[in-house]
Scaffold this motif. Structure first.
Motif, PDB file in Angstrom:
ATOM      1  N   VAL A   1      16.810  50.669 -56.593  1.00 23.45           N
ATOM      2  CA  VAL A   1      16.072  50.653 -55.320  1.00 23.45           C
ATOM      3  C   VAL A   1      14.596  50.342 -55.551  1.00 23.45           C
ATOM      4  O   VAL A   1      13.955  49.683 -54.719  1.00 23.45           O
ATOM      5  CB  VAL A   1      16.232  51.990 -54.554  1.00 23.45           C
ATOM      6  N   VAL A   2      14.044  50.777 -56.699  1.00 21.78           N
ATOM      7  CA  VAL A   2      12.650  50.447 -57.006  1.00 21.78           C
ATOM      8  C   VAL A   2      12.512  48.954 -57.288  1.00 21.78           C
ATOM      9  O   VAL A   2      11.525  48.316 -56.893  1.00 21.78           O
ATOM     10  CB  VAL A   2      12.141  51.277 -58.211  1.00 21.78           C
ATOM     11  N   ALA A   3      13.513  48.387 -57.967  1.00 20.97           N
ATOM     12  CA  ALA A   3      13.502  46.937 -58.219  1.00 20.97           C
ATOM     13  C   ALA A   3      13.547  46.176 -56.900  1.00 20.97           C
ATOM     14  O   ALA A   3      12.847  45.167 -56.717  1.00 20.97           O
ATOM     15  CB  ALA A   3      14.695  46.551 -59.093  1.00 20.97           C
ATOM     16  N   ASP A   4      14.371  46.659 -55.972  1.00 17.27           N
ATOM     17  CA  ASP A   4      14.422  46.041 -54.648  1.00 17.27           C
ATOM     18  C   ASP A   4      13.091  46.164 -53.930  1.00 17.27           C
ATOM     19  O   ASP A   4      12.628  45.228 -53.260  1.00 17.27           O
ATOM     20  CB  ASP A   4      15.521  46.699 -53.808  1.00 17.27           C
ATOM     21  N   ALA A   5      12.465  47.348 -54.044  1.00 16.76           N
ATOM     22  CA  ALA A   5      11.161  47.560 -53.403  1.00 16.76           C
ATOM     23  C   ALA A   5      10.113  46.609 -53.987  1.00 16.76           C
ATOM     24  O   ALA A   5       9.297  46.042 -53.264  1.00 16.76           O
ATOM     25  CB  ALA A   5      10.717  49.014 -53.581  1.00 16.76           C
ATOM     26  N   LEU A   6      10.159  46.448 -55.317  1.00 18.48           N
ATOM     27  CA  LEU A   6       9.213  45.545 -55.983  1.00 18.48           C
ATOM     28  C   LEU A   6       9.380  44.119 -55.480  1.00 18.48           C
ATOM     29  O   LEU A   6       8.395  43.444 -55.149  1.00 18.48           O
ATOM     30  CB  LEU A   6       9.415  45.598 -57.494  1.00 18.48           C
ATOM     31  N   THR A   7      10.631  43.655 -55.403  1.00 19.52           N
ATOM     32  CA  THR A   7      10.861  42.286 -54.939  1.00 19.52           C
ATOM     33  C   THR A   7      10.431  42.130 -53.479  1.00 19.52           C
ATOM     34  O   THR A   7       9.952  41.070 -53.078  1.00 19.52           O
ATOM     35  CB  THR A   7      12.344  41.887 -55.095  1.00 19.52           C
ATOM     36  N   SER A   8      10.598  43.204 -52.683  1.00 19.87           N
ATOM     37  CA  SER A   8      10.170  43.150 -51.281  1.00 19.87           C
ATOM     38  C   SER A   8       8.652  43.032 -51.173  1.00 19.87           C
ATOM     39  O   SER A   8       8.128  42.244 -50.380  1.00 19.87           O
ATOM     40  CB  SER A   8      10.652  44.402 -50.530  1.00 19.87           C
ATOM     41  N   VAL A   9       7.933  43.827 -51.982  1.00 24.97           N
ATOM     42  CA  VAL A   9       6.462  43.788 -51.977  1.00 24.97           C
ATOM     43  C   VAL A   9       5.973  42.406 -52.400  1.00 24.97           C
ATOM     44  O   VAL A   9       5.088  41.811 -51.761  1.00 24.97           O
ATOM     45  CB  VAL A   9       5.878  44.869 -52.912  1.00 24.97           C
ATOM     46  N   LEU A  10       6.539  41.887 -53.483  1.00 28.03           N
ATOM     47  CA  LEU A  10       6.142  40.563 -53.966  1.00 28.03           C
ATOM     48  C   LEU A  10       6.490  39.481 -52.945  1.00 28.03           C
ATOM     49  O   LEU A  10       5.724  38.529 -52.741  1.00 28.03           O
ATOM     50  CB  LEU A  10       6.830  40.267 -55.306  1.00 28.03           C
ATOM     51  N   ALA A  11       7.662  39.649 -52.294  1.00 33.72           N
ATOM     52  CA  ALA A  11       8.075  38.670 -51.287  1.00 33.72           C
ATOM     53  C   ALA A  11       7.121  38.678 -50.100  1.00 33.72           C
ATOM     54  O   ALA A  11       6.732  37.614 -49.586  1.00 33.72           O
ATOM     55  CB  ALA A  11       9.503  38.967 -50.822  1.00 33.72           C
ATOM     56  N   ILE A  12       6.732  39.875 -49.644  1.00 29.55           N
ATOM     57  CA  ILE A  12       5.807  39.984 -48.508  1.00 29.55           C
ATOM     58  C   ILE A  12       4.475  39.327 -48.839  1.00 29.55           C
ATOM     59  O   ILE A  12       3.913  38.558 -48.044  1.00 29.55           O
ATOM     60  CB  ILE A  12       5.595  41.466 -48.125  1.00 29.55           C
ATOM     61  N   ALA A  13       3.973  39.618 -50.056  1.00 31.28           N
ATOM     62  CA  ALA A  13       2.698  39.017 -50.486  1.00 31.28           C
ATOM     63  C   ALA A  13       2.805  37.496 -50.539  1.00 31.28           C
ATOM     64  O   ALA A  13       1.912  36.771 -50.079  1.00 31.28           O
ATOM     65  CB  ALA A  13       2.303  39.576 -51.852  1.00 31.28           C
ATOM     66  N   ALA A  14       3.922  37.016 -51.083  1.00 29.42           N
ATOM     67  CA  ALA A  14       4.119  35.571 -51.211  1.00 29.42           C
ATOM     68  C   ALA A  14       4.285  34.901 -49.844  1.00 29.42           C
ATOM     69  O   ALA A  14       3.738  33.811 -49.593  1.00 29.42           O
ATOM     70  CB  ALA A  14       5.346  35.302 -52.078  1.00 29.42           C
ATOM     71  N   LEU A  15       5.034  35.564 -48.952  1.00 28.05           N
ATOM     72  CA  LEU A  15       5.259  35.000 -47.619  1.00 28.05           C
ATOM     73  C   LEU A  15       3.966  34.939 -46.812  1.00 28.05           C
ATOM     74  O   LEU A  15       3.699  33.958 -46.108  1.00 28.05           O
ATOM     75  CB  LEU A  15       6.307  35.829 -46.874  1.00 28.05           C
ATOM     76  N   LEU A  16       3.146  35.985 -46.905  1.00 30.70           N
ATOM     77  CA  LEU A  16       1.864  35.983 -46.202  1.00 30.70           C
ATOM     78  C   LEU A  16       0.930  34.915 -46.772  1.00 30.70           C
ATOM     79  O   LEU A  16       0.222  34.226 -46.035  1.00 30.70           O
ATOM     80  CB  LEU A  16       1.208  37.365 -46.299  1.00 30.70           C
TER      81      LEU A  16
END
Length: 306
Positions: free
Chosen positions: A185-200
């Motif tokens: 779940v932490v790995a998923d959270a990390l990918t979500s954070v990186l994805a949000i940063a990249a998408l913005l």
């Protein structure tokens, strides 16, 4: 005391499950449910918005749901067969087996993310920034809730001052099955954070390359976590010697100078539980048991007098 009474006094169970086994099992089931709901939501949204990014993340989450399901099944199997005579030292290491399998899945996920990111770096594809960002934020919320559910629980045991030095751990019990679920779940959270940063970054700055670049970074971090979990669980499955516990046993047994250890084996049989075989020269069994009484990590002690 009759022979039968003496045998009964020495007989003990081989149940080496962590004290919080049932609690951790319930937490894991809740996380499986949350992950499955989010997985379905991302796949449906991906189809509705014609977004490959959301579809990819949905199927990526499916692998995590599968790994978390393995963790939940491991808890159930270990509890169901805890008293089975089929397993010489109980089912305390079932969680480590599940953790190792889960770490393999995590490693495969990391390779998949790295491969897809590398392809997109070379050949960028259009991204639905708005919809993808909203779903990624929702996904991050689910990941945070899951991480809080799993938490950082530590188990504590209790003493059993029987004649065969059968003790319970007073220290922290490392539940590698719970740890594997937590890392997913932490790995998923990390990918979500990186994805949000990249998408913005892609939406407002036009940095389309940031999405795959963050994917590579995330893949490297997840791969490191995967290797760490494989290393630790693999050591348990191969009955690696606990060097700190071995040193403590040698100090207590040989410290007074009247006893020598001819052979010593120390290995983990469950969360916070260890077994030890101590072969000594120059002392009685009762003496060795008494000297090792402070070593609460030893759940199963065998003393051999030479």
């Amino acid at each position: 005391m009759s022979l039968d009474s003496e045998i009964d006094a020495l007989t003990h169970s081989h149940v080496y499950l962590g004290k919080r086994h049932d609690e951790n099992a319930r937490r894991t089931l809740w996380v499986v449910a949350l992950t499955a709901v989010m997985m379905v939501g991302e796949i449906v949204a991906g189809i509705a918005f014609n977004s490959m990014a959301l579809l990819a993340d949905g199927f990526h989450m499916a692998t995590h749901a599968g790994a978390l399901g393995i963790a939940a099944l491991a808890y159930r199997y270990a509890k169901r067969h805890a008293t089975s005579g089929r397993y010489s030292f109980g089912t305390g290491k079932v969680g480590d087996l599940a953790g190792f399998a889960s770490a393999l899945v995590l490693g495969i996920v990391a390779i998949g993310i790295a491969w897809e990111s590398a392809i997109r770096l070379v050949d960028p594809s259009p991204v639905e920034f708005g919809e993808a960002t909203i779903i990624a934020i929702i996904g991050l919320g689910v990941n945070i809730a899951s991480a809080l559910l799993l938490g950082h629980g530590h188990d504590h045991g209790h003493d059993d001052h029987s004649g065969h030095a059968h003790h319970h751990d007073h220290g922290h019990e490392k539940d590698n099955n719970l740890r594997s679920a937590y890392l997913h779940v932490v790995a998923d959270a990390l990918t979500s954070v990186l994805a949000i940063a990249a998408l913005l970054g892609g939406r407002y700055l036009g940095w389309v390359w940031l999405d795959p670049a963050m994917g590579v970074v995330g893949a490297i971090v997840i791969a490191v976590w995967s290797w760490s979990l494989m290393r630790d669980t693999g050591a348990v499955l191969l009955d690696a010697t606990d060097t700190k516990l071995e040193s403590e046993i040698r100090t207590l047994v040989e410290g007074p100078g009247d006893v020598k250890i001819a052979d010593l084996h120390v290995w983990r049989v469950g969360p916070g539980a260890h077994a030890a075989i101590v072969s000594v020269v120059g002392a009685s069994r009762a003496t060795i048991c008494e000297r090792l009484r402070p070593v609460h990590e030893i759940e199963h002690l065998t003393v051999e007098i030479r």
